[in-house]
Design an enzyme around this catalytic site. Structure first.
Site, PDB file in Angstrom:
ATOM      1  N   HIS A   1       9.119  -4.810  -7.012  1.00 12.89           N
ATOM      2  CA  HIS A   1       7.906  -3.884  -6.940  1.00 12.89           C
ATOM      3  C   HIS A   1       7.774  -2.754  -8.589  1.00 12.89           C
ATOM      4  O   HIS A   1       6.843  -3.116  -8.935  1.00 12.89           O
ATOM      5  CB  HIS A   1       7.925  -3.048  -6.054  1.00 12.89           C
ATOM      6  CG  HIS A   1       7.706  -3.554  -4.280  1.00 12.89           C
ATOM      7  ND1 HIS A   1       7.739  -3.992  -4.002  1.00 12.89           N
ATOM      8  CD2 HIS A   1       8.792  -3.658  -3.852  1.00 12.89           C
ATOM      9  CE1 HIS A   1       7.784  -4.294  -3.017  1.00 12.89           C
ATOM     10  NE2 HIS A   1       8.901  -4.104  -2.977  1.00 12.89           N
ATOM     11  N   ASP A   2       8.544  -2.263  -8.902  1.00  6.17           N
ATOM     12  CA  ASP A   2       8.605  -1.069  -9.798  1.00  6.17           C
ATOM     13  C   ASP A   2       8.539  -1.393 -11.145  1.00  6.17           C
ATOM     14  O   ASP A   2       7.641  -1.176 -11.291  1.00  6.17           O
ATOM     15  CB  ASP A   2       9.529   0.315  -9.626  1.00  6.17           C
ATOM     16  CG  ASP A   2       9.738   0.496  -8.158  1.00  6.17           C
ATOM     17  OD1 ASP A   2      10.571   1.111  -7.333  1.00  6.17           O
ATOM     18  OD2 ASP A   2       8.500   0.873  -7.812  1.00  6.17           O
TER      19      ASP A   2
ATOM     20  N   THR B   1       6.779   5.694  -9.147  1.00  7.42           N
ATOM     21  CA  THR B   1       7.454   4.279  -9.129  1.00  7.42           C
ATOM     22  C   THR B   1       7.992   5.148  -7.364  1.00  7.42           C
ATOM     23  O   THR B   1       8.701   3.766  -6.928  1.00  7.42           O
ATOM     24  CB  THR B   1       8.360   3.513  -9.385  1.00  7.42           C
ATOM     25  OG1 THR B   1       9.404   3.934  -9.722  1.00  7.42           O
ATOM     26  CG2 THR B   1       8.093   2.905 -10.294  1.00  7.42           C
TER      27      THR B   1
ATOM     28  N   ASP C   1      12.699   7.243  -7.098  1.00  4.03           N
ATOM     29  CA  ASP C   1      13.323   6.941  -6.415  1.00  4.03           C
ATOM     30  C   ASP C   1      14.358   6.242  -5.866  1.00  4.03           C
ATOM     31  O   ASP C   1      14.418   5.297  -5.179  1.00  4.03           O
ATOM     32  CB  ASP C   1      12.538   7.288  -4.781  1.00  4.03           C
ATOM     33  CG  ASP C   1      12.051   6.375  -3.756  1.00  4.03           C
ATOM     34  OD1 ASP C   1      11.331   5.608  -3.102  1.00  4.03           O
ATOM     35  OD2 ASP C   1      11.554   4.584  -5.146  1.00  4.03           O
TER      36      ASP C   1
ATOM     37  N   ASP D   1      13.319   0.421  -8.763  1.00  6.92           N
ATOM     38  CA  ASP D   1      12.733   1.844  -9.695  1.00  6.92           C
ATOM     39  C   ASP D   1      14.659   1.922 -10.634  1.00  6.92           C
ATOM     40  O   ASP D   1      13.708   1.848 -11.800  1.00  6.92           O
ATOM     41  CB  ASP D   1      13.493   2.849  -9.369  1.00  6.92           C
ATOM     42  CG  ASP D   1      12.578   3.589  -8.132  1.00  6.92           C
ATOM     43  OD1 ASP D   1      13.345   2.561  -6.467  1.00  6.92           O
ATOM     44  OD2 ASP D   1      11.666   4.222  -7.283  1.00  6.92           O
TER      45      ASP D   1
ATOM     46  N   ASN E   1      13.472   6.286  -0.269  1.00  5.38           N
ATOM     47  CA  ASN E   1      13.983   5.134  -0.459  1.00  5.38           C
ATOM     48  C   ASN E   1      15.560   5.479   0.132  1.00  5.38           C
ATOM     49  O   ASN E   1      15.836   5.349   0.923  1.00  5.38           O
ATOM     50  CB  ASN E   1      15.275   4.078  -1.563  1.00  5.38           C
ATOM     51  CG  ASN E   1      13.836   3.179  -2.308  1.00  5.38           C
ATOM     52  OD1 ASN E   1      13.049   3.117  -1.396  1.00  5.38           O
ATOM     53  ND2 ASN E   1      13.543   2.733  -3.325  1.00  5.38           N
TER      54      ASN E   1
ATOM     55  N   PHE F   1       5.173   2.014   1.742  1.00  5.34           N
ATOM     56  CA  PHE F   1       6.470   3.481   1.777  1.00  5.34           C
ATOM     57  C   PHE F   1       5.700   4.382   1.259  1.00  5.34           C
ATOM     58  O   PHE F   1       6.104   5.374   1.516  1.00  5.34           O
ATOM     59  CB  PHE F   1       7.593   2.529   1.829  1.00  5.34           C
ATOM     60  CG  PHE F   1       9.101   3.608   1.099  1.00  5.34           C
ATOM     61  CD1 PHE F   1       9.236   4.577   0.855  1.00  5.34           C
ATOM     62  CD2 PHE F   1       9.189   3.915   2.908  1.00  5.34           C
ATOM     63  CE1 PHE F   1      10.436   5.324   0.738  1.00  5.34           C
ATOM     64  CE2 PHE F   1      10.135   4.719   2.711  1.00  5.34           C
ATOM     65  CZ  PHE F   1      10.955   5.539   1.418  1.00  5.34           C
ATOM     66  N   ASN F   2       6.153   3.646  -0.649  1.00  2.96           N
ATOM     67  CA  ASN F   2       5.911   5.520  -1.248  1.00  2.96           C
ATOM     68  C   ASN F   2       4.720   6.131  -0.869  1.00  2.96           C
ATOM     69  O   ASN F   2       4.438   7.186  -0.960  1.00  2.96           O
ATOM     70  CB  ASN F   2       5.120   4.703  -3.054  1.00  2.96           C
ATOM     71  CG  ASN F   2       6.713   4.248  -3.121  1.00  2.96           C
ATOM     72  OD1 ASN F   2       8.135   4.484  -3.305  1.00  2.96           O
ATOM     73  ND2 ASN F   2       6.538   3.589  -4.683  1.00  2.96           N
TER      74      ASN F   2
END
Ligand code: RIB
Ligand code: CA
Length: 316
Positions: free
Chosen positions: A241-242, A126, A13, A18, A42, A167-168
């Site tokens: 993060h991703d 992701t 996203d 990402d 997102n 969140f994901n």
């Protein structure tokens, strides 16, 4: 002897982090990127899809982009505009978009690619897991063709969208339940380790110094991504993060993982809706078989070295 390339589908996203994961994967000789599938997360699906196309165009990457699900399987969609901005990837300025989306729906791309593939394929989600879950439900015969799922999502400590949930997962808990119970090898890379990878001004300068287009896009992305999280969390940089997903596939020693049972709180809107309940101490091992390798530590310096090498792989 040259290592066999890992055949992957990137599902995300974009989303600043990402985008960096897409850059890392598409520029690395370790991967054969079969396609990118976008999902609402997102930002809206329209925004995440445009962001993916902009990135592929800017870096002249010939990777097909497939538009996926615009809504979660059950809950209403929520975005993360406070983190990623109105476009979902505020910061870089791209040329007018000429790159076009593939006609096939992302879920059908995942199904068709896996069904037609001789070799199993690694899925690297992701964002919210809607596309992957829909593919599994629409065509369960893809399951043996999934080599493994290496995802960014969840946490066994503090959430970020709610105190309980990351969140994901929170954006589509029912999809996450389907993926975490699908029976294929699954690595969960959650906030517990990604929060140790803050993209500080020093990291941004280190990457920007590389001096190619990819490193400039990285710097423009991360300056915005870090600014919003400094405001919200007071951190010196945004947690990257991703890209830990593809970094782990490139060099598994970048993470320490622990096998455990992970269950998704789904199905009802309680205070822990969307939480990844991870049995860190194996207290339910007698009745619940472990279903995930959960990341519990990260070699941050090694991670930045992987990111730097990934950006240097671009000739422009
Ligand atoms: O919670 C962090 C995750 O949510 C990252 O994947 C970020 O891109 C958003 O999708
Ligand atoms: Ca994401």
């Amino acid at each position: 002897m040259e290592e066999k390339r890992i055949r992957i589908i990137l599902d995300g996203d974009p989303g600043h982090d990402d985008a960096v994961n897409f850059m890392l994967a598409c520029g690395s000789p370790r991967f054969e990127v079969l396609g990118i599938t976008t999902v609402a997360g997102n930002q809206t699906l329209e925004n995440t899809t445009r962001n993916a196309l902009n990135l592929m165009q800017a870096l002249e990457l010939d990777v097909p982009v497939y538009r996926g699900c615009s809504q979660a399987m059950v809950r209403e969609h929520i975005a993360a505009g406070d983190i990623h901005g109105k476009s979902g990837m505020d910061g870089p300025v791209f040329e007018p978009l000429r790159r076009t989306i593939e006609a096939k729906h992302a879920v059908n791309f995942i199904i068709d690619t896996l069904m037609e593939s001789e070799e199993p394929v690694t899925l690297v989600p992701t964002g919210p897991l809607t596309n992957v879950a829909m593919a599994i439900r629409m065509e369960p015969r893809i399951l043996p063709k999934i080599e493994q799922i290496v995802l960014m999502g969840g946490c066994y400590q503090l959430g970020n969208r709610t105190p309980a949930a990351e969140f994901n997962i929170y954006d589509d808990p029912e999809a996450a339940h389907i993926v975490f119970t699908c029976g294929r090898p699954l690595t969960m890379i959650g906030l517990d380790v990604t929060r140790k990878c803050l993209c500080t001004p020093e990291v941004i300068e280190r990457m920007e110094k590389i001096g190619n287009r990819a490193s400039q896009i990285f710097a423009d992305l991360m300056r915005f991504f870090s600014s919003t999280q400094k405001k919200i969390y007071g951190w010196a940089g945004g947690p990257l993060h991703d890209p830990l997903t593809c970094a782990y596939l490139i060099d598994p020693s970048v993470l320490t993982v622990r096998r455990m049972y992970a269950e998704i709180d789904h199905g009802c809107y309680g205070p822990s809706y969307g939480r990844t309940n991870c049995d860190f101490f194996g207290r339910t091992a007698k009745s619940r078989e472990a279903n995930a390798d959960v990341a519990v530590d990260v070699d941050v310096e090694k991670y930045w070295d992987i990111i730097e090498a990934g950006l240097r792989a671009y000739s422009r």
